[in-house]
Design an enzyme around this catalytic site. Structure first.
Site, PDB file in Angstrom:
ATOM      1  N   ASP A  89      -8.835  -3.940  -6.474  1.00 37.41           N
ATOM      2  CA  ASP A  89      -8.431  -3.318  -5.209  1.00 37.41           C
ATOM      3  C   ASP A  89      -8.979  -1.895  -5.160  1.00 37.41           C
ATOM      4  OD1 ASP A  89      -7.116  -2.254  -2.993  1.00 37.41           O
ATOM      5  OD2 ASP A  89      -5.179  -3.135  -3.509  1.00 37.41           O
ATOM      6  N   HIS A 139      -6.870  -6.136  -0.539  1.00 34.12           N
ATOM      7  CA  HIS A 139      -5.768  -5.176  -0.485  1.00 34.12           C
ATOM      8  C   HIS A 139      -4.566  -5.843   0.192  1.00 34.12           C
ATOM      9  CE1 HIS A 139      -3.976  -1.240  -0.534  1.00 34.12           C
ATOM     10  NE2 HIS A 139      -3.890  -1.181   0.782  1.00 34.12           N
ATOM     11  N   SER A 169       0.834  -1.197   0.000  1.00 34.22           N
ATOM     12  CA  SER A 169       0.000   0.000   0.000  1.00 34.22           C
ATOM     13  C   SER A 169       0.873   1.252   0.000  1.00 34.22           C
ATOM     14  CB  SER A 169      -0.956  -0.047   1.192  1.00 34.22           C
ATOM     15  OG  SER A 169      -1.955   0.933   1.073  1.00 34.22           O
TER      16      SER A 169
END
Length: 552
Positions: free
Chosen positions: A463, A492, A241
């Site tokens: 995502d 995710h 991320s």
């Protein structure tokens, strides 16, 4: 978007969603960028040389470092400059954790595995700590990697024990219940603007003049100092991320220092997306993921009795949201807690069954499952700290619109087609409109052919927290990188999770340095299985009762 709990690829660590970049009304860019030969680059070299000479001294983890640290984990501190332009000035300390490579083949206990160095991991955020990452070495998906690498986690600057930031009294943070109106009134908007201004002032008052130095460029510089302290000439890094963003910054700033790099759930590194516009993209992507979830609930109407079409599910969700806005369940779960719980389902489809069951139970007279899902956060120093770091880094990284009318215009327009999360995302990031510290100018991440070793990029096609277009952009900007896509999936963080195909690419790269010749893809993981019917939800009469409530 605020940090969420990672429940898949890297266990119970913190991750984030993103935010975005300048729109009309944004002040011109200013601040310092990562120019080769700049004072910050020279200061990084000085700090790295000191760290290399000192090494990283580790010992048993204290409760302050890592509460409930498992046997075998060691902790230490890394000293870095607050301001890399002045490496002899104020220093801050970062908490680092490590479990040494086992050097044991998990499939053949008699075979000794050569050690390949340290694998440093960051779970995202900004505001997430990776100190528990080494624990993953005991899970089956990570055992081969843990045999070859020391697994190293750390708390980035400002996080946890790493010179923590604060923006408000932790005792006031996360108070419940809260509201999350789908169509905020003008009065509510004025209230949130006032709260955002107060929060930005609080960050400056509680964190002092050093607030400006908590940014992504410095996170990348800290990573190079950590590399040197570990005794590594070149870094092996995995970021998830937000960790993919400053991992990409690192690759652009220190390409010769990279050995191998995995960017999992890659965010869009385009400077125009950092961070305001990327935030708008994210809100749009969450609407698509919310549609996926509603379709799944509708396919399992025999279990949840929330409707056999996504439209019926939406009506029942709206009914619950309106009721909770009038009266919080158990005095704790308001419409804000409902929205937060269902936002988690947008990150991780493992959460779909529990959220659907809680909604069904609530609408059939049992509020307890929903109350249990309400975020605990009240008075949480850790939660307040994570939110403070998230805000500081995102606000410091780039220029944001400073005129509320720009935010109102853009998000009102988006909310017409993507109402699920648009406004809550807005309120999370609105302090950046009133930020008191100078802003950085985002680095234009690009590497040419041969400048950087091949990088592995992992992405799920649906995502929401890191929209897939960002992975494609990352792939274009890092020459020689290869993208592996989990098709028709939206969780995710996919590396080291339940998809054996994804994990085979991850292992081949980290253990052997092998990548597919071109863009590769994997079939999606299986959809979650529905839970047993929620208490009190049986038969056609329950469906009829629920439909009646939704229609009113």
């Amino acid at each position: 978007m605020k940090a969420a709990t990672l429940y898949s690829a890297a266990g119970s660590l913190l991750l984030t969603a993103l935010a975005g970049a300048p729109a009309d009304g944004t002040p011109g860019g200013g601040g310092v960028t990562a120019v080769p030969g700049s004072a910050e680059q020279r200061g990084t070299a000085v700090a790295a040389a000191r760290a290399r000479a000192a090494g990283l001294r580790t010992g048993r983890c204290s409760a302050a470092d890592v509460p409930d640290a498992p046997y075998g984990m060691q902790c230490g501190t890394l000293t870095v400059p607050l301001d890399y332009a002045h490496p002899d000035g104020k220093q801050i300390k970062l908490t680092v954790s490590r479990i040494r490579a086992t050097q044991k083949d998990p499939h053949n206990s008699k075979r000794r595995v050569p050690r390949q160095g340290a694998l440093v991991y960051n779970p995202g955020g900004p505001g997430a700590s990776g100190v528990y990452f080494p624990v993953l070495g005991t899970s089956p998906a990570w055992q081969r990697i843990a045999a070859a690498y020391d697994l190293v986690g750390y708390a980035p600057r400002g996080v946890g024990g790493s010179t923590p930031l604060s923006c408000e009294d932790p005792g006031r943070f996360g108070r419940m219940p809260t509201q999350s109106p789908a169509h905020p009134s003008e009065a509510y908007k004025r209230q949130r603007v006032a709260q955002a201004k107060a929060y930005a002032r609080g960050c400056a008052q509680r964190s002092g003049s050093g607030l400006r130095f908590y940014n992504s460029l410095n996170n990348a510089r800290d990573l190079d100092v950590l590399r040197a302290a570990l005794g590594e000439d070149r870094l092996t890094f995995m970021g998830a991320s937000y960790g993919t963003y400053f991992g990409a910054l690192y690759a652009a700033m220190f390409p010769s220092h990279v050995r191998r790099m995995v960017l999992d759930s890659a965010v869009d590194p385009d400077p125009a997306k950092v961070w305001y516009r990327g935030n708008l993209d994210q809100s749009a992507a969450f609407e698509e993921r919310w549609t996926d979830f509603r379709n799944w609930i509708a396919r399992h109407d025999d279990v949840y009795r929330l409707g056999n079409t996504p439209e019926e599910v939406q009506r029942n969700y709206d009914t619950a949201r309106e009721r909770l806005a009038s009266k919080a369940a158990g005095g704790k779960a308001g419409s804000g807690q409902l929205q937060s719980a269902f936002l988690m389902a947008g990150y991780y489809d493992d959460f779909w069954p529990s959220r659907a069951a809680a909604l069904s139970a609530y609408l059939h007279g049992d509020p307890e499952p929903l109350v249990r899902l309400a975020e605990p956060g009240s008075g949480s120093a850790a939660g307040e700290n994570a939110a403070a770091v998230y805000t500081a880094v995102e606000c410091n990284d780039a220029a944001w619109p400073t005129d509320w009318t720009v935010w109102d215009r853009d998000n009102t327009r988006l909310a017409r087609t993507a109402p699920f999360e648009t406004w809550d995302n807005t309120w999370t990031n609105l302090p950046c409109a009133y930020w008191p510290a100078p802003r950085q100018r985002p680095l234009d991440v690009r590497t040419g052919p041969g400048e950087l070793p091949p990088v592995l990029i992992l992405a799920a096609e649906r995502d929401a927290a890191a929209p897939y277009a960002g992975a494609l952009e990352m792939n274009r900007r890092l020459a020689g990188s290869v993208l592996v896509t989990e098709r028709d999936a939206g969780t995710h963080g996919i590396g080291g999770g339940p998809n054996a195909c994804v994990n085979a690419y991850l292992d081949s790269y980290l253990l052997e340095g092998r990548l597919p010749a071109r863009h590769a893809s994997c079939a999606p993981r299986p959809e979650p299985k529905p839970d047993t019917p929620a208490a009190g939800v049986t038969g056609q009469s329950a469906r009829d009762a629920l439909k009646g409530r939704a229609d009113r």
